[in-house]
Design a protein around this motif. Structure first.
Motif, PDB file in Angstrom:
ATOM      1  N   ILE A  66       0.870  -1.217  -0.092  1.00 24.18           N
ATOM      2  CA  ILE A  66      -0.018  -0.054  -0.098  1.00 24.18           C
ATOM      3  C   ILE A  66       0.892   1.258  -0.140  1.00 24.18           C
ATOM      4  O   ILE A  66       0.717   2.182  -0.925  1.00 24.18           O
ATOM      5  CB  ILE A  66      -0.880   0.042   1.410  1.00 24.18           C
ATOM      6  N   VAL A  67       1.934   1.315   0.794  1.00 17.84           N
ATOM      7  CA  VAL A  67       2.668   2.503   0.791  1.00 17.84           C
ATOM      8  C   VAL A  67       3.431   2.418  -0.560  1.00 17.84           C
ATOM      9  O   VAL A  67       3.830   3.810  -0.903  1.00 17.84           O
ATOM     10  CB  VAL A  67       3.788   2.367   2.260  1.00 17.84           C
ATOM     11  N   GLN A  68       3.993   1.430  -0.906  1.00 17.40           N
ATOM     12  CA  GLN A  68       4.842   1.667  -2.150  1.00 17.40           C
ATOM     13  C   GLN A  68       3.827   2.163  -3.261  1.00 17.40           C
ATOM     14  O   GLN A  68       4.310   2.903  -4.132  1.00 17.40           O
ATOM     15  CB  GLN A  68       5.490   0.302  -2.537  1.00 17.40           C
ATOM     16  N   GLY A  69       2.743   1.655  -3.504  1.00 18.09           N
ATOM     17  CA  GLY A  69       1.711   2.119  -4.302  1.00 18.09           C
ATOM     18  C   GLY A  69       1.510   3.413  -4.271  1.00 18.09           C
ATOM     19  O   GLY A  69       1.330   4.225  -5.211  1.00 18.09           O
ATOM     20  N   GLN A  70       1.458   4.171  -2.885  1.00 17.39           N
ATOM     21  CA  GLN A  70       1.126   5.528  -2.713  1.00 17.39           C
ATOM     22  C   GLN A  70       2.303   6.246  -3.060  1.00 17.39           C
ATOM     23  O   GLN A  70       2.209   7.481  -3.611  1.00 17.39           O
ATOM     24  CB  GLN A  70       0.701   5.808  -1.279  1.00 17.39           C
ATOM     25  N   LYS A  71       3.387   5.964  -2.539  1.00 19.89           N
ATOM     26  CA  LYS A  71       4.713   6.690  -2.743  1.00 19.89           C
ATOM     27  C   LYS A  71       5.748   6.343  -3.709  1.00 19.89           C
ATOM     28  O   LYS A  71       6.650   7.078  -4.110  1.00 19.89           O
ATOM     29  CB  LYS A  71       5.383   6.758  -1.164  1.00 19.89           C
ATOM     30  N   ASP A 139       8.618   4.720   6.615  1.00 19.35           N
ATOM     31  CA  ASP A 139       7.154   4.662   6.483  1.00 19.35           C
ATOM     32  C   ASP A 139       6.390   3.638   7.338  1.00 19.35           C
ATOM     33  O   ASP A 139       5.309   3.775   7.769  1.00 19.35           O
ATOM     34  CB  ASP A 139       6.972   4.061   5.116  1.00 19.35           C
ATOM     35  N   GLU A 166       4.302   6.147   9.266  1.00 21.20           N
ATOM     36  CA  GLU A 166       2.881   6.216   9.058  1.00 21.20           C
ATOM     37  C   GLU A 166       1.986   5.067   9.755  1.00 21.20           C
ATOM     38  O   GLU A 166       0.909   5.503  10.288  1.00 21.20           O
ATOM     39  CB  GLU A 166       2.472   6.340   7.463  1.00 21.20           C
TER      40      GLU A 166
END
Length: 254
Positions: A66-71, A139, A166
């Motif tokens: 999820i984090v990689q997809g966002q950032k 993150d 986060e």
């Protein structure tokens, strides 16, 4: 008849009768090296759905995705991460494994072995203390089956939250609707001091650090090599939990 896995109820770590090298001993390192070797072998299969990942272990790969997809990247701090057991699980689960950094914090003996085993992997680093990270930001902070072995666990959470993640994920944590107490964990002839937590104590401590719980679940783990409830019949009922738990916290907006 096997000895109890945990023995005694104490208020503090100082009262727990510890014995032996615990996680610094050769038994733990040898067992851990064998586990990591198996994970590495599984990761090398190249299968579309990697056998190295199982979500009974942790939500960490999902959160990382999820984090990689966002950032476009994900920086992960794995506190008490051993020899980097979660590294392959995260790497193999991501559709695109580029752009993530994985940092493990553990005791010096474990870090030395981890550095040797991962000498050809540039995305993972080992640190024997948080101070080595020089206030770096992450993150995600992952705490897998480790907070219970920290005497001053509240102070440890303050330090981990200072990395400003986060998300902070606690997995395989012995916590439930009980009173927080210390006990002795038996491990290959050693006795290791550890906590069993009142889950509300963990939630309250994280709230003080401005993190809100957004997910909670039981965590199914193996005991004596078999997936089963905690064997706590030697404890008074008020100190028993059936399974450890998994708690996910998110940083509150400023």
């Amino acid at each position: 008849m096997k000895s109890p896995l945990w023995e005694g109820v104490y208020k503090t770590f100082d009262e727990v009768p510890i014995l032996g090298p615990g996680f610094s001993g050769s038994d733990w390192l040898e067992n851990s090296s064998a586990k990591l070797s198996n994970l590495k072998t599984l990761a090398a299969t190249g299968k579309t759905v990697p056998p190295v990942t199982a979500y009974t272990d942790s939500l960490l790969p999902v959160i990382a995705a999820i984090v990689q997809g966002q950032k476009g990247s994900a920086r992960i701090l794995d506190f008490g991460g051993g020899l980097g057991f979660s590294y392959y699980q995260v790497r193999e689960s991501l559709a695109n494994s580029d752009g993530f950094a994985f940092h493990v914090v553990d005791i010096a003996e474990v870090c030395a072995e981890g550095e040797h085993l991962f000498q050809d992997e540039p995305n993972i680093e080992f640190h024997s203390s948080l101070a080595e990270l020089h206030q770096q930001k992450f993150d995600i902070v992952h705490i897998g089956s480790s907070l219970q072995y920290i005497e001053n666990w509240q102070d440890q959470l303050v330090q981990l939250c200072s990395a400003d993640p986060e998300y902070l994920l606690m997995a395989n944590i012995p916590a439930g609707d009980i009173q927080t107490f210390a006990t002795a964990q038996n491990y290959y002839g050693s006795k290791i001091a550890c906590w069993f937590f009142d889950v509300d104590d963990l939630i309250a401590s994280m709230q003080k650090n401005r993190y809100s719980m957004i997910f909670k679940s039981s965590y199914f783990t193996k005991v004596y090599g078999v997936e089963q409830p905690y064997p706590l019949d030697n404890f008074d009922e008020k100190y028993r939990i059936t399974h450890p738990c998994m708690l996910l916290f998110q940083r509150e907006p400023t």
